[in-house]
Design an enzyme around this catalytic site. Structure first.
Site, PDB file in Angstrom:
ATOM      1  N   LYS A  87       0.855  -1.164  -0.019  1.00  8.87           N
ATOM      2  CA  LYS A  87      -0.155   0.029  -0.114  1.00  8.87           C
ATOM      3  C   LYS A  87       0.834   1.310   0.085  1.00  8.87           C
ATOM      4  CE  LYS A  87      -4.407   1.114   2.338  1.00  8.87           C
ATOM      5  NZ  LYS A  87      -5.057   1.030   3.701  1.00  8.87           N
TER       6      LYS A  87
HETATM    7  C1  E4P Z   1      -8.422   2.422   3.265  1.00  8.46           C
HETATM    8  O1  E4P Z   1      -7.631   1.378   2.963  1.00  8.46           O
HETATM    9  C2  E4P Z   1      -8.194   2.900   4.738  1.00  8.46           C
HETATM   10  O2  E4P Z   1      -7.649   1.783   5.363  1.00  8.46           O
HETATM   11  C3  E4P Z   1      -9.540   3.256   5.248  1.00  8.46           C
HETATM   12  O3  E4P Z   1     -10.636   2.700   4.412  1.00  8.46           O
HETATM   13  C4  E4P Z   1      -9.849   4.489   5.792  1.00  8.46           C
HETATM   14  O4  E4P Z   1     -10.967   4.762   6.116  1.00  8.46           O
HETATM   15  P1  E4P Z   1     -11.504   5.834   7.441  1.00  8.46           P
HETATM   16  O5  E4P Z   1     -11.769   7.008   6.767  1.00  8.46           O
HETATM   17  O6  E4P Z   1     -12.561   5.190   8.162  1.00  8.46           O
HETATM   18  O7  E4P Z   1     -10.285   5.873   8.424  1.00  8.46           O
END
Ligand code: E4P
Length: 218
Positions: A87
């Site tokens: 990522k």
């Molecule tokens: C994406 O991969 C992130 O981990 C995640 O969806 C972020 O979500 P949040 O806005 O609930 O922190």
């Protein structure tokens, strides 16, 4: 549409896996910290534990923000398990890293996508997944689902193979609308996934069926 769970909590990952509908996991440094996971050895062990539970892709985020650091970290993460997807944040060196990993056949997830232009750039660089954060856009009165629609149109116009991974999903309507638009994947909390199965008429109907059966058989 693939269902990913957005957590580093092993019990929740196992619960979603046991439901039989889980296609993968996304994590991020905040989610790892929430579980109290710190230090390289523990982080690595935790990713391995997640990979042991699920069958599908597991996104593991790099902490470095320079190209060399992202490559070093990403290669180490990818070597852990073939399920690992590296990522990478949507920054300039991140775009270079996406291209590097794409050329090497290593799967990537470009995170922190908040505009169609960013998604276009990530696809050009060969990202396997792009993660537009729809909940965080909604939080600032901007149309998160509209962004998914725009990216879908752009990718379909040119046949980009990058998968749209709708992230920052907060509730079941996000999942349903992402499915209507044609997002390839959604990642959300277990609560949003489980909310899909609930309907009061189902509960009322089942109670009546069971009561009638009990009456007929008493
Ligand atoms: C994406 O991969 C992130 O981990 C995640 O969806 C972020 O979500 P949040 O806005 O609930 O922190």
């Amino acid at each position: 549409m693939k269902f990913f769970i957005d957590t580093a909590n092993l019990a929740q990952i196992k619960e979603a896996q046991d439901l039989g509908v889980l296609d993968g996991v996304t994590t991020n440094p905040s989610l790892m910290a929430k579980e109290g996971i710190s230090g390289d050895t523990n982080v690595i062990a935790h990713y391995k534990a997640i990979c042991d539970i699920v069958d599908g892709d597991v996104s593991a985020e790099v902490i470095s923000t320079d190209f060399e650091g992202m490559v070093r970290e990403g290669e180490a993460l990818a070597a852990l398990d073939e399920k690992i997807v590296v990522k990478i944040p949507m920054i300039k060196d991140g775009v270079k890293a996406l291209k590097y990993f794409s050329d090497k056949g290593i799967k990537t997830n470009c995170t922190l996508i908040f505009s169609a232009g960013q998604a276009l750039l990530a696809a050009k660089a060969g990202a396997t997944y792009v993660s537009p954060f729809i909940g965080r856009l909604d939080d600032i009165s901007t149309d998160g689902l509209g962004l998914i629609e725009n990216i879908r149109l752009i990718y379909d116009n040119y046949g980009f193979e990058t998968e749209i991974l709708a992230a920052s999903v907060r509730h079941p309507m996000h999942i349903i609308e992402c499915a209507q638009i044609g997002a390839d994947v959604m990642t959300g909390p277990l609560s949003a996934i489980e909310a899909l199965l609930k309907h009061p008429l189902t509960d009322i109907g089942l109670a009546k069926f069971l009561a009638d059966h009990a009456k007929a058989n008493s």
